[in-house]
Design an enzyme around this catalytic site. Structure first.
Site, PDB file in Angstrom:
ATOM      1  N   ARG A   1      -1.490  14.698  12.839  1.00  0.00           N
ATOM      2  CA  ARG A   1      -0.239  14.329  12.156  1.00  0.00           C
ATOM      3  C   ARG A   1       0.137  15.523  11.289  1.00  0.00           C
ATOM      4  O   ARG A   1      -0.478  15.768  10.270  1.00  0.00           O
ATOM      5  CB  ARG A   1      -0.436  13.069  11.295  1.00  0.00           C
TER       6      ARG A   1
ATOM      7  N   ASP B   1       3.938   0.699  12.239  1.00  0.00           N
ATOM      8  CA  ASP B   1       2.768   0.058  11.622  1.00  0.00           C
ATOM      9  C   ASP B   1       2.573  -1.390  12.088  1.00  0.00           C
ATOM     10  O   ASP B   1       1.602  -2.042  11.689  1.00  0.00           O
ATOM     11  CB  ASP B   1       2.896   0.088  10.089  1.00  0.00           C
TER      12      ASP B   1
ATOM     13  N   ARG C   1      -8.922  -0.411   4.127  1.00  0.00           N
ATOM     14  CA  ARG C   1      -8.042   0.613   3.567  1.00  0.00           C
ATOM     15  C   ARG C   1      -6.666   0.032   3.278  1.00  0.00           C
ATOM     16  O   ARG C   1      -5.990   0.491   2.349  1.00  0.00           O
ATOM     17  CB  ARG C   1      -7.856   1.774   4.562  1.00  0.00           C
TER      18      ARG C   1
ATOM     19  N   CYS D   1      -5.748  12.416  11.915  1.00  0.00           N
ATOM     20  CA  CYS D   1      -6.001  11.066  11.416  1.00  0.00           C
ATOM     21  C   CYS D   1      -6.698  10.291  12.526  1.00  0.00           C
ATOM     22  O   CYS D   1      -7.036  10.851  13.564  1.00  0.00           O
ATOM     23  CB  CYS D   1      -4.722  10.397  10.960  1.00  0.00           C
TER      24      CYS D   1
ATOM     25  N   LYS E   1       0.838  -1.218   0.000  1.00  0.00           N
ATOM     26  CA  LYS E   1       0.000   0.000   0.000  1.00  0.00           C
ATOM     27  C   LYS E   1       0.871   1.265   0.000  1.00  0.00           C
ATOM     28  O   LYS E   1       0.678   2.154  -0.816  1.00  0.00           O
ATOM     29  CB  LYS E   1      -0.893  -0.003   1.256  1.00  0.00           C
ATOM     30  N   ASN E   2       1.816   1.314   0.918  1.00  0.00           N
ATOM     31  CA  ASN E   2       2.567   2.557   1.075  1.00  0.00           C
ATOM     32  C   ASN E   2       3.614   2.767  -0.019  1.00  0.00           C
ATOM     33  O   ASN E   2       4.213   3.839  -0.114  1.00  0.00           O
ATOM     34  CB  ASN E   2       3.192   2.627   2.470  1.00  0.00           C
TER      35      ASN E   2
HETATM   36  N1  EPU Z   1       6.065  14.509  11.063  1.00  0.00           N
HETATM   37  C1  EPU Z   1       6.015  15.847  11.414  1.00  0.00           C
HETATM   38  N2  EPU Z   1       5.770  16.754  10.417  1.00  0.00           N
HETATM   39  C2  EPU Z   1       5.559  16.395   9.121  1.00  0.00           C
HETATM   40  C3  EPU Z   1       5.604  15.014   8.786  1.00  0.00           C
HETATM   41  C4  EPU Z   1       5.867  14.100   9.784  1.00  0.00           C
HETATM   42  O1  EPU Z   1       6.193  16.221  12.566  1.00  0.00           O
HETATM   43  O2  EPU Z   1       5.346  17.260   8.277  1.00  0.00           O
HETATM   44  C5  EPU Z   1       6.353  13.521  12.113  1.00  0.00           C
HETATM   45  C6  EPU Z   1       5.164  12.588  12.361  1.00  0.00           C
HETATM   46  O3  EPU Z   1       4.239  13.151  13.258  1.00  0.00           O
HETATM   47  C7  EPU Z   1       5.846  11.343  12.886  1.00  0.00           C
HETATM   48  C8  EPU Z   1       7.153  11.313  12.106  1.00  0.00           C
HETATM   49  O4  EPU Z   1       7.346  12.640  11.625  1.00  0.00           O
HETATM   50  O5  EPU Z   1       6.121  11.472  14.246  1.00  0.00           O
HETATM   51  C9  EPU Z   1       7.196  10.362  10.939  1.00  0.00           C
HETATM   52  O6  EPU Z   1       6.025  10.460  10.155  1.00  0.00           O
HETATM   53  P1  EPU Z   1       6.073  10.218   8.578  1.00  0.00           P
HETATM   54  O7  EPU Z   1       6.008  11.533   7.892  1.00  0.00           O
HETATM   55  O8  EPU Z   1       7.231   9.344   8.273  1.00  0.00           O
HETATM   56  O9  EPU Z   1       4.708   9.453   8.317  1.00  0.00           O
HETATM   57  P2  EPU Z   1       3.809   9.507   7.027  1.00  0.00           P
HETATM   58  O10 EPU Z   1       4.641   9.708   5.816  1.00  0.00           O
HETATM   59  O11 EPU Z   1       2.695  10.456   7.253  1.00  0.00           O
HETATM   60  C10 EPU Z   1       3.966   6.966   6.499  1.00  0.00           C
HETATM   61  C11 EPU Z   1       2.994   5.828   6.321  1.00  0.00           C
HETATM   62  C12 EPU Z   1       2.372   5.470   7.649  1.00  0.00           C
HETATM   63  C13 EPU Z   1       3.489   5.087   8.628  1.00  0.00           C
HETATM   64  C14 EPU Z   1       4.524   6.244   8.737  1.00  0.00           C
HETATM   65  C15 EPU Z   1       5.717   5.889   9.594  1.00  0.00           C
HETATM   66  C16 EPU Z   1       2.208   6.116   4.072  1.00  0.00           C
HETATM   67  C17 EPU Z   1       1.097   6.439   3.155  1.00  0.00           C
HETATM   68  N3  EPU Z   1       1.973   6.217   5.368  1.00  0.00           N
HETATM   69  O12 EPU Z   1       3.209   8.065   7.014  1.00  0.00           O
HETATM   70  O13 EPU Z   1       1.566   4.322   7.405  1.00  0.00           O
HETATM   71  O14 EPU Z   1       2.953   4.834   9.890  1.00  0.00           O
HETATM   72  O15 EPU Z   1       4.995   6.581   7.415  1.00  0.00           O
HETATM   73  O16 EPU Z   1       6.392   4.796   9.068  1.00  0.00           O
HETATM   74  O17 EPU Z   1       3.263   5.726   3.633  1.00  0.00           O
HETATM   75  C18 EPU Z   1      -0.244   2.834   7.714  1.00  0.00           C
HETATM   76  O18 EPU Z   1       0.080   2.273   6.666  1.00  0.00           O
HETATM   77  O19 EPU Z   1      -1.088   2.334   8.510  1.00  0.00           O
HETATM   78  C19 EPU Z   1       0.374   4.118   8.064  1.00  0.00           C
HETATM   79  C20 EPU Z   1      -0.143   4.951   8.949  1.00  0.00           C
END
Ligand code: EPU
Length: 417
Positions: A121, A304, A396, A116, A22-23
């Site tokens: 987030r 995850d 999802r 979320c 998915k990701n």
């Molecule tokens: N963060 C910030 N500011 C930002 C972006 C991130 O503070 O602008 C913080 C977040 O709050 C968190 C950390 O940085 O503490 C890492 O978050 P990240 O940005 O890596 O997460 P994401 O890109 O929003 C993806 C996956 C998530 C998975 C996370 C962590 C996708 C579509 N989503 O989210 O997947 O938990 O990386 O590995 O790739 C899931 O599949 O169930 C899911 C939630």
């Protein structure tokens, strides 16, 4: 709304295949916007999130065909760089269009995602990253309006490694006039596969798989085809179900390299594990040993998989601690696991789990994708029947979840509420 009815105390055996990630597929789907043309993507999982992303692509003007697991996307006529609130609020990953819109149109109007399922987030790293390479960003009526006809490259240093912000920055920078350096870039396999896809389109990204990426902007890309990598989180979910109830359970179509930390932890639990080139076989231990865990960015233990690990530790013969360092508030599954008889206490981001001899089936509610997976694992191990409601969350991120479990001897029925 559908719910799942799970018969407990089933032994899981036989073979099950893992779907495409998915990701990994979500950013690759939007990357096709960057260069007009025809793309063929194979091994695409049929998930609610994939369908949401298709809807978003169609809103931009793309033509999409989804046949079996092959997605054909024609982005020649895309002309609407806008991601509406209705879609972005249902799937945060829609925010991934920011980079591709800027790259192709020099303009993006993307709704802010809001919270979320488990809490806020932020998106500040995404915004700061595109500003660093020359975009002008404003907030208007809940929308991010980004303008950047002349993205110029620059240095982006993420305070915390972020999967989504790295993906967005790379997609925005791939056609910029100049070179972009990303420090503290995410090294998750899903980001690596996005970068490899962009390079197969003619991008010039080096340092892939390390936390320093160098993106030399190119004038022109060309459409490309690709095959999505196996979903390491789905694989980990089935492995943990195997640790709770499996006997010679074989998980096929996986990349064991992406699962090293999970395999290592499951061995500590006492599982018997055989690793093959593209598959992993697991048998549950006589006694599940308690193993404490702290989530971390890749290659650490994935956030995850935190909820699924907690379901397993609830059945351990002793006490363990789980700390989520990535999302401090990702614990909505605890109150549902308690309903099944687990013994868990939470202080800030530290959960203390006292293993119990037996969980007991009852009605529980799914609260996000991975929380739902933990309830299925707990329900499969519990005595009696577990009913999981609000399973749109699980749809999802997991393809044909009940069929896959039923193919390895589970008895899970989906019924309309
Ligand atoms: N963060 C910030 N500011 C930002 C972006 C991130 O503070 O602008 C913080 C977040 O709050 C968190 C950390 O940085 O503490 C890492 O978050 P990240 O940005 O890596 O997460 P994401 O890109 O929003 C993806 C996956 C998530 C998975 C996370 C962590 C996708 C579509 N989503 O989210 O997947 O938990 O990386 O590995 O790739 C899931 O599949 O169930 C899911 C939630």
């Amino acid at each position: 709304m559908d719910k799942l009815i799970i018969e407990g105390e089933k032994k899981l055996f036989g073979e099950v295949s893992i779907s495409g990630s998915k990701n990994a597929v979500l950013p690759i789907m939007v990357a096709t916007i960057i260069e007009p043309g025809n793309y063929v993507i194979e091994k695409v999982p049929k998930l609610r999130d994939t369908f949401t992303m298709i809807k978003l692509l169609e809103i931009t003007g793309a033509e999409v065909d989804f046949n079996e697991d092959v997605l054909t996307i024609d982005t020649s006529n895309c002309n609407n760089p806008e991601a509406p609130y209705d879609l972005v609020k249902t799937m945060r990953a829609s925010f991934y269009v920011l980079g591709p819109f800027l790259s192709r149109f020099g303009y993006a109007k993307v709704s802010m995602p809001g919270g979320c399922a488990w809490g806020p987030r932020p998106i500040d790293y995404h915004i700061d990253a595109i500003k660093q390479i020359g975009a002008n960003v404003n907030l208007l009526d809940g929308y991010i309006i980004a303008k950047g006809e002349k993205l110029k490259g620059g240095e982006i240093n993420f305070p915390v490694s972020s999967v989504g912000a790295t993906g967005n920055a790379v997609m925005a920078a791939v056609k910029a006039n100049g070179t972009t350096k990303i420090l503290n870039a995410a090294i998750e396999p899903e980001i690596t596969s996005l970068c490899e896809f962009l390079n197969s389109m003619g991008g010039d990204i080096s340092g892939i798989g390390t936390n320093q990426l160098l993106i030399k902007g190119v004038d022109k890309l060309k459409p490309a085809n690709c095959k999505i990598i196996p979903d390491r989180i789905e694989a980990a979910t089935f492995l943990i179900a195997g640790a709770a109830c499996g006997e010679n359970l074989k998980i096929n179509d996986v990349n064991p390299k992406h699962l090293e930390v999970i395999i290592q932890f499951l061995r500590k639990v006492g599982c018997e594990i055989n690793v093959f080139t593209n598959s992993i076989e697991i048998t549950k231990p006589q006694k599940i040993l308690p193993v404490s865990m702290e989530t971390a960015i890749y290659p650490g233990f994935p956030t995850d998989v935190q909820a699924q690990w907690m379901a397993l530790m609830s059945l351990a013969s002793g006490n363990s601690t789980i700390i989520d360092t990535v999302y401090h508030d990702r614990f909505t599954h605890i109150s549902e696991l308690l309903r099944l008889g687990a013994d868990i206490t939470l202080k800030y981001n530290v959960a203390q789990i006292k293993g119990v001899n037996q969980l007991f089936g009852t009605n529980v509610m799914s609260t996000d994708i991975r929380a739902s997976a933990s309830l299925i694992i707990a329900g499969l191990a519990a005595e009696g029947i577990t009913e999981v409601s609000r399973i749109y969350h699980i749809d999802r991120g997991y393809e044909n979840i009940e069929q896959k479990f039923n193919s390895i001897n589970a008895n899970i029925k989906r019924i309309k509420e």
